[in-house]
Write an enzyme that holds these catalytic residues in place. Sequence first.
Site, PDB file in Angstrom:
ATOM      1  N   LYS A 181       0.877  -1.189   0.000  1.00 48.54           N
ATOM      2  CA  LYS A 181       0.000   0.000   0.000  1.00 48.54           C
ATOM      3  C   LYS A 181       0.905   1.226   0.000  1.00 48.54           C
ATOM      4  CE  LYS A 181      -2.379   2.985   1.888  1.00 48.54           C
ATOM      5  NZ  LYS A 181      -1.962   4.333   1.399  1.00 48.54           N
ATOM      6  N   SER A 235       4.176   7.577  10.289  1.00 51.15           N
ATOM      7  CA  SER A 235       4.152   8.404  11.493  1.00 51.15           C
ATOM      8  C   SER A 235       3.873   7.563  12.738  1.00 51.15           C
ATOM      9  CB  SER A 235       3.072   9.480  11.339  1.00 51.15           C
ATOM     10  OG  SER A 235       1.821   8.858  11.189  1.00 51.15           O
ATOM     11  N   THR A 236       4.280   8.100  13.865  1.00 47.82           N
ATOM     12  CA  THR A 236       4.081   7.406  15.141  1.00 47.82           C
ATOM     13  C   THR A 236       2.592   7.259  15.445  1.00 47.82           C
ATOM     14  OG1 THR A 236       6.229   8.110  15.930  1.00 47.82           O
ATOM     15  CG2 THR A 236       4.612   7.565  17.620  1.00 47.82           C
ATOM     16  N   GLY A 239       1.261   4.499  13.388  1.00 46.86           N
ATOM     17  CA  GLY A 239       1.861   3.256  13.900  1.00 46.86           C
ATOM     18  C   GLY A 239       1.084   2.704  15.085  1.00 46.86           C
ATOM     19  N   GLU A 256       8.316   1.172  11.740  1.00 48.70           N
ATOM     20  CA  GLU A 256       9.431   2.119  11.568  1.00 48.70           C
ATOM     21  C   GLU A 256       8.812   3.504  11.584  1.00 48.70           C
ATOM     22  OE1 GLU A 256      12.464   1.067  11.372  1.00 48.70           O
ATOM     23  OE2 GLU A 256      12.178  -1.048  10.910  1.00 48.70           O
ATOM     24  N   GLU A 386       8.841  15.974  15.879  1.00 43.89           N
ATOM     25  CA  GLU A 386       9.319  15.718  14.518  1.00 43.89           C
ATOM     26  C   GLU A 386       8.678  16.729  13.573  1.00 43.89           C
ATOM     27  OE1 GLU A 386       7.945  12.238  12.299  1.00 43.89           O
ATOM     28  OE2 GLU A 386      10.034  11.870  11.786  1.00 43.89           O
TER      29      GLU A 386
HETATM   30  P1  NAD Z   1       1.710   8.446   7.572  1.00 43.71           P
HETATM   31  O1  NAD Z   1       1.770   7.708   8.857  1.00 43.71           O
HETATM   32  O2  NAD Z   1       0.752   9.563   7.453  1.00 43.71           O
HETATM   33  O3  NAD Z   1       1.393   7.466   6.362  1.00 43.71           O
HETATM   34  C1  NAD Z   1       2.192   6.338   6.099  1.00 43.71           C
HETATM   35  C2  NAD Z   1       1.356   5.288   5.399  1.00 43.71           C
HETATM   36  O4  NAD Z   1       0.341   4.836   6.284  1.00 43.71           O
HETATM   37  C3  NAD Z   1       0.638   5.795   4.148  1.00 43.71           C
HETATM   38  O5  NAD Z   1       0.703   4.781   3.161  1.00 43.71           O
HETATM   39  C4  NAD Z   1      -0.782   5.993   4.635  1.00 43.71           C
HETATM   40  O6  NAD Z   1      -1.738   5.879   3.606  1.00 43.71           O
HETATM   41  C5  NAD Z   1      -0.924   4.860   5.625  1.00 43.71           C
HETATM   42  N1  NAD Z   1      -1.980   5.040   6.641  1.00 43.71           N
HETATM   43  C6  NAD Z   1      -2.509   6.203   7.094  1.00 43.71           C
HETATM   44  N2  NAD Z   1      -3.477   5.946   8.010  1.00 43.71           N
HETATM   45  C7  NAD Z   1      -3.552   4.598   8.147  1.00 43.71           C
HETATM   46  C8  NAD Z   1      -4.335   3.712   8.951  1.00 43.71           C
HETATM   47  N3  NAD Z   1      -5.243   4.167   9.810  1.00 43.71           N
HETATM   48  N4  NAD Z   1      -4.118   2.388   8.837  1.00 43.71           N
HETATM   49  C9  NAD Z   1      -3.178   1.905   8.003  1.00 43.71           C
HETATM   50  N5  NAD Z   1      -2.423   2.683   7.201  1.00 43.71           N
HETATM   51  C10 NAD Z   1      -2.597   4.017   7.276  1.00 43.71           C
HETATM   52  O7  NAD Z   1       3.211   8.908   7.311  1.00 43.71           O
HETATM   53  P2  NAD Z   1       3.756   9.761   6.123  1.00 43.71           P
HETATM   54  O8  NAD Z   1       3.306  11.161   6.344  1.00 43.71           O
HETATM   55  O9  NAD Z   1       3.451   9.107   4.823  1.00 43.71           O
HETATM   56  O10 NAD Z   1       5.341   9.633   6.364  1.00 43.71           O
HETATM   57  C11 NAD Z   1       6.011  10.449   7.245  1.00 43.71           C
HETATM   58  C12 NAD Z   1       6.307   9.706   8.531  1.00 43.71           C
HETATM   59  O11 NAD Z   1       7.015   8.505   8.232  1.00 43.71           O
HETATM   60  C13 NAD Z   1       7.233  10.487   9.434  1.00 43.71           C
HETATM   61  O12 NAD Z   1       6.762  10.420  10.759  1.00 43.71           O
HETATM   62  C14 NAD Z   1       8.559   9.754   9.302  1.00 43.71           C
HETATM   63  O13 NAD Z   1       9.425   9.883  10.395  1.00 43.71           O
HETATM   64  C15 NAD Z   1       8.127   8.365   9.107  1.00 43.71           C
HETATM   65  N6  NAD Z   1       9.207   7.588   8.468  1.00 43.71           N
HETATM   66  C16 NAD Z   1       9.897   6.689   9.233  1.00 43.71           C
HETATM   67  C17 NAD Z   1      10.957   5.971   8.683  1.00 43.71           C
HETATM   68  C18 NAD Z   1      11.737   4.966   9.500  1.00 43.71           C
HETATM   69  O14 NAD Z   1      12.517   4.206   8.919  1.00 43.71           O
HETATM   70  N7  NAD Z   1      11.569   4.936  10.811  1.00 43.71           N
HETATM   71  C19 NAD Z   1      11.293   6.173   7.342  1.00 43.71           C
HETATM   72  C20 NAD Z   1      10.569   7.103   6.593  1.00 43.71           C
HETATM   73  C21 NAD Z   1       9.513   7.798   7.166  1.00 43.71           C
END
Ligand code: NAD
Length: 482
Positions: A181, A235-236, A239, A256, A386
């Site tokens: 996804k 995002s946390t 997560g 992650e 962050e």
């Molecule tokens: P996000 O959490 O908004 O989205 C990430 C993914 O999760 C997307 O594909 C989104 O569609 C999906 N998602 C959203 N809501 C969901 C739900 N309720 N259930 C299941 N899936 C859902 O994050 P983002 O804005 O795309 O990315 C930025 C974040 O990612 C930052 O916090 C960054 O630190 C983190 N990140 C972490 C790492 C790592 O290795 N730790 C690497 C890259 C990015």
Amino acid sequence: MVDTSTLHTGLFIGGQWRSSKETFTTRNPSTGQPLAELASADAYDVDAAVAAATEAFNGEWGRMAPSNKGLLLNTLANLVERDCDRLAELESADMGRPLGQSTAMMIPNLVSTLRYYAGWADKINGDYIANDGYMGATTHAYTRRDPLGVVAAIVPWNAPLMILGWKLAPALACGNTIIVKPAEDASLSILRFAELVTEAGFPAGTVNVLTGVGKVAGEALSLHPGIKKISFTGSTAVGRTILRDSASNFKRTALELGGKAPQIIFDDADLSAAIHGCAMGLFANQGEVCAAGTRIFAHRSVFDAVVDGMKHAAEAQVLGDPFDSATTMGPLVNEKHRDRVVGFITQGKSEGAEVITGGSAPDRAGFFVQPTVMSGHNDMSLARQEIFGPVGIIVPFDTDDEAVALANDNEYGLSATIWTSSVSRAHLISAQIDAGAIAVNGWSPLAPQLPWGGVKASGIGRELGYEGILSYTEPKTITIIL
Ligand code: NAD
């Protein structure tokens, strides 16, 4: 303008491209203009993808010899390498990163991850386990490492193909099938990757791609009883939701999540290397990096020199179109995120942080933010939360113990960098920092061999390296009473 007219924009399920009931529009972050119309998967599409992935797991893919799985992963790596320019172009157009960074770093990282795990495919062994026997009888005991089954990868927008590789390559090397996804804001490079999966010759259903909205498609994956593991990068906050939803069938989760990495510059550091590395850690990928080194702790004796060096490094950045070769920093991914990042800068100013350079969004089309360096203290929101943009704060310290305390005083624990010329200090400080990955005298080295992941609010589990293999296999203990 990148050409998306030849790209499949449906759902990739069981080796076929399908349409969906709903669609959504992605935008070019450099202009704000529409870029592509993509399928939006719902819970029924997720059911169909799980059925296709289950059939492949129980069928041709499941029966395929491990070395042939490795050959297919190597073939896929070759196709990604062949199409590096096209994949880079789609990804940069989608999420704003300068094209040169996509071509030189992101797509090559995917190629090396695929090749690294291709080599693992026929080397996944259990153990013979010596033991005390059973009721006086001798036993022969051993473990197998079996694939989990159908796994799902939920990917963020900041490094779509690179992060996809960290999940997909070990999952397939271990014999699982996968549903991917992509993030709403950056699906295009992953859609092209799906076309390459077919060209490489993977059996239908081994890899499935569902574009769509997180709350709909992502949630349906997290809740689905047919999925054995969710590997999530994002995002946390999301997560936490995924962890809760995955409890429904005790899915494994790899999370992650976010970061707020410290970069500690000691008084014995090579200052010019440290400033160069800190600038890379702050501004690469527009600062949209989980490992971004946004908290710069500088020893008081070098504080003024670090402030000056970071000011120059920020002002040397060239903001512009990702497709212009002079550009070193592109736009942020979307308008909402741009406004959020600017909001952190405004809040920092109101809390008394001093703007060294930058500090606003330039007056132009697209979602740009000036590279921004501020100074202040570790309790300011700039240093706590962050930001995920090109914004950093410099804070002075006096002693090694104070530097460690400042670095650890944060909810996140993904990565950290230490700048020092003392080998002893490098080891002693590394051992005391609460983070999953520490780099000394360089910012955030990433290689398929090196495990990656965080502690505290930065997540659970590790990707890459041998840890990646362990995380996509289920150990089974077999004890034969002889
Ligand atoms: P996000 O959490 O908004 O989205 C990430 C993914 O999760 C997307 O594909 C989104 O569609 C999906 N998602 C959203 N809501 C969901 C739900 N309720 N259930 C299941 N899936 C859902 O994050 P983002 O804005 O795309 O990315 C930025 C974040 O990612 C930052 O916090 C960054 O630190 C983190 N990140 C972490 C790492 C790592 O290795 N730790 C690497 C890259 C990015």
